[in-house]
Design a protein around this motif. Structure first.
Motif, PDB file in Angstrom:
ATOM      1  N   SER A  78       0.804  -1.216  -0.073  1.00 29.32           N
ATOM      2  CA  SER A  78      -0.025  -0.124  -0.087  1.00 29.32           C
ATOM      3  C   SER A  78       0.826   1.198   0.154  1.00 29.32           C
ATOM      4  O   SER A  78       1.904   1.388   0.753  1.00 29.32           O
ATOM      5  CB  SER A  78      -1.057   0.157   1.311  1.00 29.32           C
ATOM      6  OG  SER A  78      -0.225   0.017   2.458  1.00 29.32           O
ATOM      7  N   GLN A  79       0.594   2.262  -1.002  1.00 25.94           N
ATOM      8  CA  GLN A  79       1.302   3.422  -0.766  1.00 25.94           C
ATOM      9  C   GLN A  79       1.440   4.219   0.359  1.00 25.94           C
ATOM     10  O   GLN A  79       0.425   4.414   0.919  1.00 25.94           O
ATOM     11  CB  GLN A  79       0.961   4.398  -2.054  1.00 25.94           C
ATOM     12  CG  GLN A  79       1.593   5.419  -2.277  1.00 25.94           C
ATOM     13  CD  GLN A  79       3.237   5.317  -2.923  1.00 25.94           C
ATOM     14  OE1 GLN A  79       3.068   4.225  -3.740  1.00 25.94           O
ATOM     15  NE2 GLN A  79       3.883   5.894  -2.832  1.00 25.94           N
ATOM     16  N   ILE A 159       6.250  -5.666  -1.015  1.00 22.49           N
ATOM     17  CA  ILE A 159       6.749  -6.412  -2.403  1.00 22.49           C
ATOM     18  C   ILE A 159       8.205  -5.998  -2.723  1.00 22.49           C
ATOM     19  O   ILE A 159       8.642  -5.188  -2.114  1.00 22.49           O
ATOM     20  CB  ILE A 159       5.894  -5.856  -3.493  1.00 22.49           C
ATOM     21  CG1 ILE A 159       5.777  -4.349  -3.553  1.00 22.49           C
ATOM     22  CG2 ILE A 159       4.391  -6.182  -3.306  1.00 22.49           C
ATOM     23  CD1 ILE A 159       4.935  -3.459  -4.764  1.00 22.49           C
ATOM     24  N   GLU A 160       8.751  -6.721  -3.405  1.00 23.30           N
ATOM     25  CA  GLU A 160      10.228  -6.538  -3.892  1.00 23.30           C
ATOM     26  C   GLU A 160      10.135  -5.484  -5.006  1.00 23.30           C
ATOM     27  O   GLU A 160       9.287  -5.611  -5.923  1.00 23.30           O
ATOM     28  CB  GLU A 160      10.839  -7.811  -4.586  1.00 23.30           C
ATOM     29  CG  GLU A 160      12.187  -7.448  -4.675  1.00 23.30           C
ATOM     30  CD  GLU A 160      12.877  -9.012  -5.232  1.00 23.30           C
ATOM     31  OE1 GLU A 160      14.009  -8.807  -5.640  1.00 23.30           O
ATOM     32  OE2 GLU A 160      12.007  -9.883  -5.415  1.00 23.30           O
ATOM     33  N   VAL A 161      11.170  -4.517  -4.895  1.00 18.89           N
ATOM     34  CA  VAL A 161      11.444  -3.513  -5.788  1.00 18.89           C
ATOM     35  C   VAL A 161      12.624  -4.182  -6.665  1.00 18.89           C
ATOM     36  O   VAL A 161      13.661  -4.264  -6.194  1.00 18.89           O
ATOM     37  CB  VAL A 161      11.728  -2.333  -5.249  1.00 18.89           C
ATOM     38  CG1 VAL A 161      11.739  -1.201  -6.394  1.00 18.89           C
ATOM     39  CG2 VAL A 161      10.617  -1.853  -4.161  1.00 18.89           C
ATOM     40  N   LYS A 162      12.339  -4.359  -7.951  1.00 19.91           N
ATOM     41  CA  LYS A 162      13.526  -4.675  -8.973  1.00 19.91           C
ATOM     42  C   LYS A 162      14.255  -3.677  -9.351  1.00 19.91           C
ATOM     43  O   LYS A 162      14.104  -2.524  -9.311  1.00 19.91           O
ATOM     44  CB  LYS A 162      12.735  -5.444  -9.896  1.00 19.91           C
ATOM     45  CG  LYS A 162      11.602  -6.765  -9.685  1.00 19.91           C
ATOM     46  CD  LYS A 162      12.721  -7.960  -9.282  1.00 19.91           C
ATOM     47  CE  LYS A 162      11.809  -9.334  -9.027  1.00 19.91           C
ATOM     48  NZ  LYS A 162      12.313 -10.425  -8.766  1.00 19.91           N
ATOM     49  N   ASN A 163      15.281  -4.053  -9.772  1.00 24.38           N
ATOM     50  CA  ASN A 163      16.521  -3.260 -10.512  1.00 24.38           C
ATOM     51  C   ASN A 163      16.711  -2.186  -9.672  1.00 24.38           C
ATOM     52  O   ASN A 163      16.947  -0.931 -10.032  1.00 24.38           O
ATOM     53  CB  ASN A 163      15.764  -2.624 -11.803  1.00 24.38           C
ATOM     54  CG  ASN A 163      15.523  -3.837 -12.848  1.00 24.38           C
ATOM     55  OD1 ASN A 163      16.215  -4.747 -12.905  1.00 24.38           O
ATOM     56  ND2 ASN A 163      14.533  -3.757 -13.200  1.00 24.38           N
ATOM     57  N   CYS A 164      17.195  -2.302  -8.188  1.00 25.68           N
ATOM     58  CA  CYS A 164      17.518  -1.342  -7.576  1.00 25.68           C
ATOM     59  C   CYS A 164      19.219  -1.512  -7.209  1.00 25.68           C
ATOM     60  O   CYS A 164      19.732  -0.614  -6.180  1.00 25.68           O
ATOM     61  CB  CYS A 164      16.856  -1.580  -6.068  1.00 25.68           C
ATOM     62  SG  CYS A 164      15.258  -0.788  -6.070  1.00 25.68           S
ATOM     63  N   LEU A 165      19.864  -2.333  -7.843  1.00 26.57           N
ATOM     64  CA  LEU A 165      21.126  -2.216  -7.999  1.00 26.57           C
ATOM     65  C   LEU A 165      21.982  -1.884  -9.151  1.00 26.57           C
ATOM     66  O   LEU A 165      21.610  -2.050  -9.933  1.00 26.57           O
ATOM     67  CB  LEU A 165      21.646  -3.739  -7.452  1.00 26.57           C
ATOM     68  CG  LEU A 165      20.996  -4.079  -6.297  1.00 26.57           C
ATOM     69  CD1 LEU A 165      21.710  -5.588  -5.971  1.00 26.57           C
ATOM     70  CD2 LEU A 165      21.357  -3.505  -4.780  1.00 26.57           C
TER      71      LEU A 165
END
Length: 349
Positions: A78-79, A159-165
Motif C-alpha cells: 500500500s502506498q 513487495i520486492e522492488v526490482k532493479n535497485c542495484l
C-alpha cells in the motif's frame, strides 16, 4: 562482480535485506532458513540499522556486495503517505544509540510465533524495522517485537522492488574503503551515553537513546552537570566538523570543481539532494533543544542547541559552494534552489 544500491530507485521507508558473510550472519541464515541475515531501513541518503555494536546510521554507498543476490529491496504494497514515511523514518532515527540485544535476536525465530511482547527496549535489525512500521500502523510481521529478516522477506504486506542495484565502479569501491566518519561519531556518542546509562541505572532508570537521557533529566536535573561534562570530554560536540576533513571538496570551490571534473553533474545533485532533509531534521532539533533549554535551563540542552546550530552552519557552507558552482555553470534554476536554502538557514540561525 561488486554491486551497490541505486539511490535514485529508493524511496523513504524502503526496507533493505542483506545477505551477510560473517559467522553470526551465517548462523542467522541457517537458523531461519533464509538467504538474508540483516534488515535495514532507508531514511533518505542514509540507512538506519542495528548491528551488534548498536543502532546507528550508515551511508548506503558504503554497502558493497559481491553478488546482486546479496541485497534485496522491499516496499509497502500500500502506498505510504508522507505522514507514514515520516513516522517510520523518524522513529528509526530516534533509536540511534540504542544497544543491541543479542539474546532476544536469537530468540526471535521462536517467539515470532507467539504474542510475546519485547522483554527489553534493546534492538536488533529486524525488530527495529518491524517496530518502525508498527508506529505507522502497518504490520509487516506476526510479532514486530520478535521478527527475523526472513519474516520480513516473506511478509504479505511488502513487495520486492526490482532493479535497485548498480554495478560498483572503482570509485565506489575506493570510497567504501575510506575511513567512515559515522563510526567515529558512534564511538564518541556511546562514550558519554554509556556513562549516562550507568548513572541512571543506579536510579533504576533504563536508558537507550539520547532522547531517553533528555527525558530522564527532567526529573533528575542534579545529573545535568556530570552528564554534560562527559559529553564535552567525549568530543561528541566537535565531530560535526569532521566532514571538512573527510570531504574537503564540499567546502572548497576549486576542490569541488576538480571533483566534478573527475565525475560528472551527478555529483552536484548528490550533494544538493541530501541537504533539504538534513536542514529539516537539524532545524527541528535546534528548535526543540532551544525550547527545552529555555524551559529547564539545563546545560545538556544548551550543548545540543549549539550542536544543531553548528550543523546548520555546516549545511550553509556546503550549499554556498553549490550556489557558487551553479553560478559558474549558469544554471538559473539551480541558483534559485541553492539561494532559497541559504536564505532559509539564515532565517533559522
Amino acid at each position: 562482480m561488486p554491486y551497490l544500491l541505486d539511490l535514485e530507485k529508493l524511496q523513504l521507508g524502503d526496507i533493505i535485506l542483506q545477505s551477510g558473510t560473517s559467522k553470526f550472519s551465517w548462523w542467522i541464515k541457517k537458523g531461519t532458513r533464509s538467504d538474508y541475515s540483516h534488515a535495514m531501513l532507508y531514511v533518505g541518503h542514509s540507512i538506519i540499522h542495528a548491528l551488534t555494536e548498536g543502532v546507528y546510521s550508515t551511508n548506503p554507498q558504503r554497502i558493497i556486495v559481491n553478488s546482486d543476490r546479496h541485497l534485496k529491496v522491499l516496499r509497502s504494497k500500500s502506498q505510504l503517505t508522507e505522514s507514514s514515511r515520516n513516522i517510520i523514518c523518524n522513529y528509526a532515527r530516534n533509536l540511534s544509540g540504542s544497544l543491541y540485544n543479542k539474546v532476544e535476536a536469537i530468540s526471535s525465530p521462536i517467539l515470532n510465533r507467539f504474542d510475546k511482547e519485547a522483554i527489553s527496549s534493546g534492538q536488533f535489525c529486524s525488530r527495529l524495522v518491524a517496530q518502525a512500521y508498527k508506529q505507522a500502523g502497518i504490520s509487516i510481521s506476526n510479532n514486530p517485537d520478535y521478527t527475523t529478516p526472513e519474516n520480513i522477506n516473506k511478509s504479505s504486506s511488502l513487495i520486492e522492488v526490482k532493479n535497485c542495484l548498480i554495478v560498483a565502479e572503482q570509485r565506489h569501491i575506493d570510497f567504501a574503503a575510506t575511513d567512515d566518519p559515522i563510526l567515529e561519531n558512534q564511538k564518541r556518542t556511546f562514550q558519554w551515553l554509556n556513562v549516562a546509562r550507568t548513572l541512571f541505572a543506579n536510579r533504576r532508570i533504563k536508558i537507550q537513546t539520547i532522547n531517553d537521557v533528555a527525558e530522564a533529566l527532567m526529573e533528575n536535573q542534579d545529573l545535568d552537570n556530570e552528564i554534560s561534562k562527559h559529553i564535552k570530554d567525549s568530543k561528541y560536540l566537535e565531530h560535526y566538523d569532521y566532514d571538512k576533513v573527510t570531504n574537503s571538496y564540499r567546502y572548497n570551490l576549486p576542490l569541488f570543481i576538480k571533483k566534478y571534473q573527475e565525475t560528472d553533474i551527478d555529483l552536484f545533485f548528490q550533494e544538493l539532494n541530501k541537504e533539504p532533509d538534513l536542514i529539516l531534521r537539524h532545524s527541528n532539533n535546534y528548535f526543540q533543544s532551544g525550547l527545552n533549554y529555555a524551559h529547564l535551563g539545563l546545560e545538556f540542552h544548551k550543548l545540543h542547541t549549539e550542536l544543531y546550530k553548528n550543523l546548520l552552519k555546516l549545511s550553509e557552507e556546503r550549499i554556498s559552494i553549490l550556489f557558487q558552482f551553479a553560478t559558474i555553470i549558469r544554471q538559473p534554476k539551480l541558483i534559485e534552489i541553492t539561494n532559497y536554502l541559504l536564505t532559509y538557514i539564515k532565517k533559522i540561525i
